[in-house]
Design an enzyme around this catalytic site. Structure first.
Site, PDB file in Angstrom:
ATOM      1  N   ASN A  15      17.725  36.207 -36.410  1.00  0.00           N
ATOM      2  CA  ASN A  15      17.130  36.691 -35.161  1.00  0.00           C
ATOM      3  C   ASN A  15      16.242  37.907 -35.398  1.00  0.00           C
ATOM      4  O   ASN A  15      15.128  38.002 -34.848  1.00  0.00           O
ATOM      5  CB  ASN A  15      18.237  37.054 -34.163  1.00  0.00           C
ATOM      6  CG  ASN A  15      18.722  35.854 -33.365  1.00  0.00           C
ATOM      7  OD1 ASN A  15      17.973  34.894 -33.174  1.00  0.00           O
ATOM      8  ND2 ASN A  15      19.952  35.900 -32.909  1.00  0.00           N
ATOM      9  N   HIS A  25      14.071  35.410 -31.821  1.00  0.00           N
ATOM     10  CA  HIS A  25      15.118  34.661 -31.124  1.00  0.00           C
ATOM     11  C   HIS A  25      14.773  33.184 -30.967  1.00  0.00           C
ATOM     12  O   HIS A  25      15.686  32.348 -30.898  1.00  0.00           O
ATOM     13  CB  HIS A  25      15.380  35.294 -29.752  1.00  0.00           C
ATOM     14  CG  HIS A  25      16.081  36.618 -29.839  1.00  0.00           C
ATOM     15  ND1 HIS A  25      17.423  36.730 -30.088  1.00  0.00           N
ATOM     16  CD2 HIS A  25      15.609  37.893 -29.756  1.00  0.00           C
ATOM     17  CE1 HIS A  25      17.769  38.005 -30.136  1.00  0.00           C
ATOM     18  NE2 HIS A  25      16.684  38.742 -29.932  1.00  0.00           N
ATOM     19  N   ASP A  85      17.305  30.274 -31.898  1.00  0.00           N
ATOM     20  CA  ASP A  85      17.663  29.134 -31.044  1.00  0.00           C
ATOM     21  C   ASP A  85      17.456  27.817 -31.777  1.00  0.00           C
ATOM     22  O   ASP A  85      18.255  26.878 -31.645  1.00  0.00           O
ATOM     23  CB  ASP A  85      16.831  29.153 -29.764  1.00  0.00           C
ATOM     24  CG  ASP A  85      17.223  30.289 -28.832  1.00  0.00           C
ATOM     25  OD1 ASP A  85      18.286  30.904 -29.057  1.00  0.00           O
ATOM     26  OD2 ASP A  85      16.458  30.561 -27.879  1.00  0.00           O
ATOM     27  N   GLU A  96      26.923  32.478 -32.048  1.00  0.00           N
ATOM     28  CA  GLU A  96      26.757  31.563 -33.187  1.00  0.00           C
ATOM     29  C   GLU A  96      28.106  31.024 -33.659  1.00  0.00           C
ATOM     30  O   GLU A  96      28.219  30.503 -34.772  1.00  0.00           O
ATOM     31  CB  GLU A  96      26.045  32.286 -34.345  1.00  0.00           C
ATOM     32  CG  GLU A  96      26.855  33.378 -35.026  1.00  0.00           C
ATOM     33  CD  GLU A  96      26.722  34.730 -34.352  1.00  0.00           C
ATOM     34  OE1 GLU A  96      26.997  35.738 -35.036  1.00  0.00           O
ATOM     35  OE2 GLU A  96      26.332  34.799 -33.170  1.00  0.00           O
TER      36      GLU A  96
END
Length: 366
Positions: free
Chosen positions: A252, A257, A261, A287
């Site tokens: 990230n 981000h 994802d 996660e």
């Protein structure tokens, strides 16, 4: 099956659509029988000739029985509901013409039955078909009135028959218009019902599925675990595993981000492809993922996790460098007899912590 049930099944069939059509038939049969009872009153008070009325009654009862068999065996006869509706309507209009011509001074009371015939067809016919049926009914009754006043103008004065026809036309046309509006309303209700069902399906999916990964969400997984507890012990036991994607925060921070994802989605799809058909994988938070392995020994469960790890290692995610390998750490434990899943998950969490402390990308068994 009891004898009354078998008789009812033979008479009404087992299909829901057929039984609904037979309910409509029963309603029309009751209407015919009520009309026959009124005819008997007409004969009793001398308004109608006995012989003519008896012939009409036989015709009506014969029609009731005939249409029962047509409806009951409409499937093998390949008769569509609208065909049956039109046929019954034309038959009823014929009965109305006959009864009007032999009912003497009370013949005007027969006319509402013609309106009822058109109203009954609103459930089976489209608005345009209803208008055509209305035109047929008006032509039939208008022809009957014209013939009666032409043959016997004393008993059937032309002026009276003309005014009567005018009232009948107004009632039938109004009914046809209202029937068309009712058809539109029913169509809108059906469309909204379908939209509501689709919306409810979407809500159910959102309530049980994680939107990002399309895996079961934590709430649904808790329901699955509760159901598993109620089911009782299994022969081969049940294992649970907690999985955590290694160095996910670095992904990230370095790639953004959106890339994070993408990693979660790719991991979910790859991991799910490595599972057995009855295993359940859920996103537990961030996660972290929880895996339920029913009917699995710790050795079997470990083989599943190793197969999953191998596929995840080979996974490539758009937006990440090609040499960037995704891995996960896992804590695996077997649920003890009668143990709450919360306790088993707690032991799996401690095993996961040990896997991380030992360098990650490994499976620890508790």
């Amino acid at each position: 099956m009891t004898r009354p049930n078998s008789i009812w099944r033979a008479l009404a069939g087992s299909e829901r659509g057929l039984r609904r059509m037979l309910q409509y038939w029963a309603a029309t049969a009751l209407l015919y029988l009520a009309a026959i009872a009124m005819v008997e009153w007409q004969v009793l008070y001398g308004f109608s000739e006995v012989g003519a009325m008896r012939r009409l009654e036989v015709f009506g009862i014969g029609g009731i029985l005939c249409f029962y068999f047509l409806v009951r065996f409409s499937t093998p006869l390949r008769l569509k509901p609208e065909v049956l509706a039109v046929t019954q309507a034309l038959y009823a209009i014929g009965c109305g013409m006959w009864s009007y011509s032999i009912s003497g001074p009370v013949r005007g009371a027969m006319l509402p039955m013609t309106v009822v015939v058109v109203a009954f067809c609103m459930f089976a016919l489209r608005p345009r078909q209803t208008l055509v049926l209305t035109a047929v009914a008006l032509a039939a009754m208008g022809g009957t009135m014209w013939w009666l006043q032409a043959q016997d103008p004393v008993r059937f004065p032309p002026e009276v028959e003309g005014i009567t026809f005018g009232y009948l036309a107004a009632a039938l046309l109004s009914t046809a218009v209202l029937t068309g509006e009712m058809h539109k309303l029913r169509a809108r209700l059906k469309r909204r019902k379908k939209e509501l069902e689709l919306a409810l399906d979407t809500i159910r999916q959102l309530a049980t599925m994680d939107e990002l990964t399309s895996l079961a969400n934590r709430r649904h997984m808790n329901e699955v675990l509760a159901a598993e507890e109620r089911r009782g012990p299994r022969g081969a036991g049940t294992c649970v595993a907690l999985l955590d994607i290694d160095f996910f925060k670095q992904v990230n921070d370095r790639y953004g981000h959106a890339a994070g994802d993408a990693v979660l989605r790719a991991f979910a799809a790859t991991a799910r492809a490595a599972l057995r058909s009855h295993d359940v994988l859920a996103r537990w938070g961030g996660e972290e993922f929880l895996l339920l392995l029913p009917d699995a020994s710790p050795q079997d469960a470990r083989m599943v996790l190793e197969r999953m790890a191998e596929r995840v290692h080979a996974m490539r995610v758009d937006g990440l460098e090609q040499e960037r390998r995704i891995s996960f750490s896992a804590g695996l434990t077997e649920r003890r007899d009668g143990e709450a899943f919360a306790d088993a998950i707690n032991r799996a969490d401690k095993a996961l912590y040990r896997a991380k402390e030992a360098g990650r990308d490994r499976i620890e068994v508790a």
